[in-house]
Design a protein around this motif. Structure first.
Motif, PDB file in Angstrom:
ATOM      1  N   ARG A 386      86.932  56.391  16.848  1.00 41.47           N
ATOM      2  CA  ARG A 386      88.279  56.142  17.377  1.00 41.47           C
ATOM      3  C   ARG A 386      89.272  57.238  16.980  1.00 41.47           C
ATOM      4  O   ARG A 386      90.352  57.326  17.561  1.00 41.47           O
ATOM      5  CB  ARG A 386      88.811  54.809  16.844  1.00 41.47           C
ATOM      6  CG  ARG A 386      88.094  53.580  17.373  1.00 41.47           C
ATOM      7  CD  ARG A 386      88.621  52.322  16.684  1.00 41.47           C
ATOM      8  NE  ARG A 386      87.950  51.119  17.150  1.00 41.47           N
ATOM      9  CZ  ARG A 386      88.411  50.334  18.117  1.00 41.47           C
ATOM     10  NH1 ARG A 386      89.547  50.629  18.704  1.00 41.47           N
ATOM     11  NH2 ARG A 386      87.739  49.261  18.472  1.00 41.47           N
ATOM     12  N   THR A 387      88.936  58.007  15.956  1.00 43.15           N
ATOM     13  CA  THR A 387      89.861  59.017  15.445  1.00 43.15           C
ATOM     14  C   THR A 387      89.937  60.194  16.407  1.00 43.15           C
ATOM     15  O   THR A 387      88.924  60.823  16.695  1.00 43.15           O
ATOM     16  CB  THR A 387      89.403  59.509  14.057  1.00 43.15           C
ATOM     17  OG1 THR A 387      89.288  58.382  13.184  1.00 43.15           O
ATOM     18  CG2 THR A 387      90.406  60.491  13.479  1.00 43.15           C
ATOM     19  N   CYS A 415      93.478  55.528  13.425  1.00 43.02           N
ATOM     20  CA  CYS A 415      93.823  54.724  14.593  1.00 43.02           C
ATOM     21  C   CYS A 415      94.584  53.491  14.139  1.00 43.02           C
ATOM     22  O   CYS A 415      94.867  53.324  12.951  1.00 43.02           O
ATOM     23  CB  CYS A 415      92.571  54.337  15.377  1.00 43.02           C
ATOM     24  SG  CYS A 415      91.549  53.091  14.528  1.00 43.02           S
TER      25      CYS A 415
END
Length: 471
Positions: A386-387, A415
């Motif tokens: 997700r980063t 995130c």
């Protein structure tokens, strides 16, 4: 968080008896070895990158590899990642990490050996830190919503022989839980137990529990309370341990060793992850050392407790290298400091070590135990798929500009999953908000949204400078 009531530690050395969870070809809990795991940081749609990173984790000794599956597309691609790894002879169980979208867990359960779900956002909407009022009847209706989503998911898991982790994070408790129980260990535990009671009613036993926090005192106190609560309800499921957002370098290792080690020396813990803001394979050797040092550190803990005089622990020990020395020291005294058996620490080495190094190590351990702050505190996540920005470079830039601000707490989060929540006691926060976009926080309040990444660090430093003395 509200003041924490002391939870009595469990006697050291003897490992807590648990049921077992079958995860692919390995078994967690019972008399099985304590399993070591990590999490990939690559975009889960990047099959080649994920396979390569998983191999590095496994080759380093990782026994489970977790991937973020934020959407159906990522969950579906776990099929390809799994197939590629198995074709190359890597049979290590893969874990899908699911937040916000319950349906994604249904998909991932068909392709992974284990699925992690977060009670804070599985059915409940993302937290907004608003107080909500419920009658008992209304609250019961909310629990029925959870059951309506959870039971079909468990049926899919039964069909595919997929294990589940109920992974509660202090940073992502729902508004519903916090409104009824407050930001407390009791609330964190109840967030888990609501789900676990459904698992028990459905006779689903391949389950592992985790409760994580970036604050070691919260983490240890809450896991102890969970164990007590499960025992009272005749539940004995295996536990996964970790200090989330521990950071990187020496500080991340010391904080992890203190929190995880405090519980391991009490016989609690069946699988662990050391969450470092580094390449994931770097986590494995640290975790391995913690597991291998359990007997020795349990003995050192007893000796250190016997040494307490005038509110001071005197720890005398040795180790073959400096990293091992740091980990062993933090692990040996972690529970004593968290329980406030003493608030001062003197470390002595049986081999030549500079006195300055020993004092600095003692100070770092006291800071990890939230007793004495002698430097800036960084709450930084390890990153995952997700980063969407370069986490390690960003941490280095922020540290370079703020490391002299003793006692200041800065959250650096990839995130929003745990962002604002895990940074609840941080003074400032830097949170990934989207591709190339960053949001800045002052405590829990978002003060700037969707800043271009190339401006965000400077904007954070400007925000801090407006409120602190940066020179």
């Amino acid at each position: 968080m509200s003041p924490i009531s002391p939870i009595s530690p469990i006697s050291p050395i003897h490992r807590r008896p648990t049921t077992v969870a079958h995860v692919g070809q390995i078994t967690i809990g019972g008399d099985n070895p304590i399993r070591i795991q990590s999490m990939a940081t690559k975009d889960t749609n990047d099959t080649e990158g994920c396979v390569a990173q998983a191999k590095r984790i496994i080759d380093a000794g990782g026994e489970l590899v977790r991937f973020t599956t934020q959407g159906t597309r990522e969950a579906e691609n776990m099929k390809n990642i799994s197939a590629r790894l198995k074709a190359d002879g890597y049979m290590t169980p893969l874990v899908a990490d699911v937040h916000f979208t319950a349906h994604v867990a249904d998909v991932a359960a068909q392709y992974c050996e284990k699925v992690r779900i977060n009670p804070g956002n599985y059915v409940d909407p993302g937290r907004t830190f608003k107080h909500l009022e419920y009658t008992d009847e209304e609250y019961a209706e909310e629990l029925k919503k959870i059951e309506a989503k959870l039971v079909p998911f468990l049926n899919i898991c039964k069909e595919h022989h997929t294990a589940v982790r109920i992974g509660v994070n202090h940073g992502s408790l729902s508004d519903r839980i916090m409104s009824r129980y407050g930001d407390t260990p009791a609330g964190i535990v109840e967030s888990c137990m609501e789900f676990l009671r459904i698992f028990k009613r459905e006779h689903f036993d391949d389950v592992v529990i985790s409760i994580k926090a970036s604050n070691t005192v919260v983490m240890v106190t809450t896991v102890r309370l969970l164990v007590q609560t499960m025992d009272q309800e005749d539940m004995h499921y295996p536990l996964h341990l970790g200090v989330t957002e521990a950071g990187e370098g020496e500080d991340g290792r010391i904080k992890s060793a203190l929190g995880i080690g405090a519980l391991l020396t009490e016989g609690i813990g069946d699988t662990i992850r050391v969450s470092l803001s580094e390449e994931p394979e770097c986590e494995i050797p640290v975790a391995r050392k913690l597991v291998d040092m359990i007997p020795e550190c349990a003995q050192l803990r007893a000796e250190a407790e016997a040494s307490i005089k005038d509110d001071t622990i005197t720890l005398t020990m040795d180790a073959p290298d400096w990293e091992t020395f740091q980990l062993k020291a933090a692990m040996a005294v972690g529970a004593l400091l968290i329980d406030r058996k003493a608030t001062k620490l003197v470390i002595k080495s049986m081999s030549p070590v500079g006195s300055k190094n020993l004092v600095e190590l003692a100070d770092a351990i006291l800071q990890a135990a939230r007793i004495k702050f002698t430097k800036t505190e960084y709450i930084s996540c390890p990153g995952c798929g997700r980063t969407l920005y370069n986490l390690q470079d960003t941490i280095a830039r922020i540290k370079a500009a703020t490391s002299h601000l003793v006692g200041l707490k800065i959250g650096i989060m990839g995130c929003i999953v745990n962002g604002p929540g895990e940074m609840a006691d941080a003074d400032y926060g830097y949170v990934g908000a989207g591709r190339g976009k960053i949001s800045l926080y002052k405590q829990k309040v978002c003060v700037a949204k969707n800043i271009p990444e190339d401006e965000a660090v400077d904007r954070l430093l400007q925000l801090i400078a407006e409120n602190e003395s940066i020179k």
